[in-house]
Design a protein around this motif. Sequence first.
Motif, PDB file in Angstrom:
ATOM      1  N   GLU A  39      -6.206   0.131   6.893  1.00 40.39           N
ATOM      2  CA  GLU A  39      -4.890  -0.437   7.201  1.00 40.39           C
ATOM      3  C   GLU A  39      -5.026  -1.584   8.206  1.00 40.39           C
ATOM      4  OE1 GLU A  39      -2.455   0.067   5.424  1.00 40.39           O
ATOM      5  OE2 GLU A  39      -2.723   2.022   4.500  1.00 40.39           O
ATOM      6  N   GLU A  69       2.244  -2.965   6.241  1.00 37.33           N
ATOM      7  CA  GLU A  69       0.868  -2.615   6.637  1.00 37.33           C
ATOM      8  C   GLU A  69       0.809  -2.282   8.122  1.00 37.33           C
ATOM      9  OE1 GLU A  69      -0.907  -1.959   4.317  1.00 37.33           O
ATOM     10  OE2 GLU A  69      -0.604  -3.366   2.679  1.00 37.33           O
ATOM     11  N   HIS A  72       1.835   1.206   8.435  1.00 36.54           N
ATOM     12  CA  HIS A  72       0.743   2.090   8.005  1.00 36.54           C
ATOM     13  C   HIS A  72      -0.292   2.224   9.121  1.00 36.54           C
ATOM     14  CE1 HIS A  72       1.452   1.027   3.445  1.00 36.54           C
ATOM     15  NE2 HIS A  72       2.489   1.623   4.002  1.00 36.54           N
ATOM     16  N   GLU A 153       1.441   0.813  -1.503  1.00 36.21           N
ATOM     17  CA  GLU A 153       0.343  -0.094  -1.889  1.00 36.21           C
ATOM     18  C   GLU A 153       0.491  -0.483  -3.364  1.00 36.21           C
ATOM     19  OE1 GLU A 153      -0.791  -0.819   0.795  1.00 36.21           O
ATOM     20  OE2 GLU A 153      -1.526   0.848   2.001  1.00 36.21           O
TER      21      GLU A 153
END
Length: 192
Positions: A39, A69, A72, A153
């Motif tokens: 990530e 992202e 994440h 994703e």
Amino acid sequence: MTKADQDNQPGNTADERLPGDLTREQLIERIIRVDHAGEYGAVRIYQGQLAVLGRHAAGGAIKRMADQEKRHLATFEALSNERRVRPTVLTPLWHAAGFALGAGTALLGKKAAMACTQAVEEVIDEHYAGQAEKLGQAEAELRTTIEKFRAEEIEHRDAAIAAGAEDAPGHTVLTGAIKTGSRLAIWLSERL
Ligand SMILES: [Fe+2]
Ligand SMILES: [Fe+2]
């Protein structure tokens, strides 16, 4: 019954020895370490893309993916702290290679940048799917996180394809090379 007790019930992944004889602790540690690295790399790729294409029409879509992202990454950062998992020693590599990959493909054009996203996200998709499978019934919370991120994703990959990834010049060679590099980086970061 505490969560730890539940997780240690017979039939859970913890009790069946895993391929390569990883203990449950080692497996979890490996998962958190590599996902944190991945990530982090994803954030760097999108930052590299934005450095080149920030003002391009595609900039808005790239920015939204970059923000996802970052979420994440924050999740795996918190998990690393919680479970005291040290980051991979390859963090500087992810830092530099991620940015270079994002910026480098963006310099080839918007479609090449999208092909990069497509390739990376396809690798992450299979990577997260494999982890969810390995976790089995153990670590339900971690598995749910992984499955949620995996779905996002896949959205990134689909957005990249919709934005013309497959029309990038040299698409097959470019995505093939990026996938090989990404798989190698994942393999190394699980172990180092
Ligand atoms: Fe991600
Ligand atoms: Fe992504």
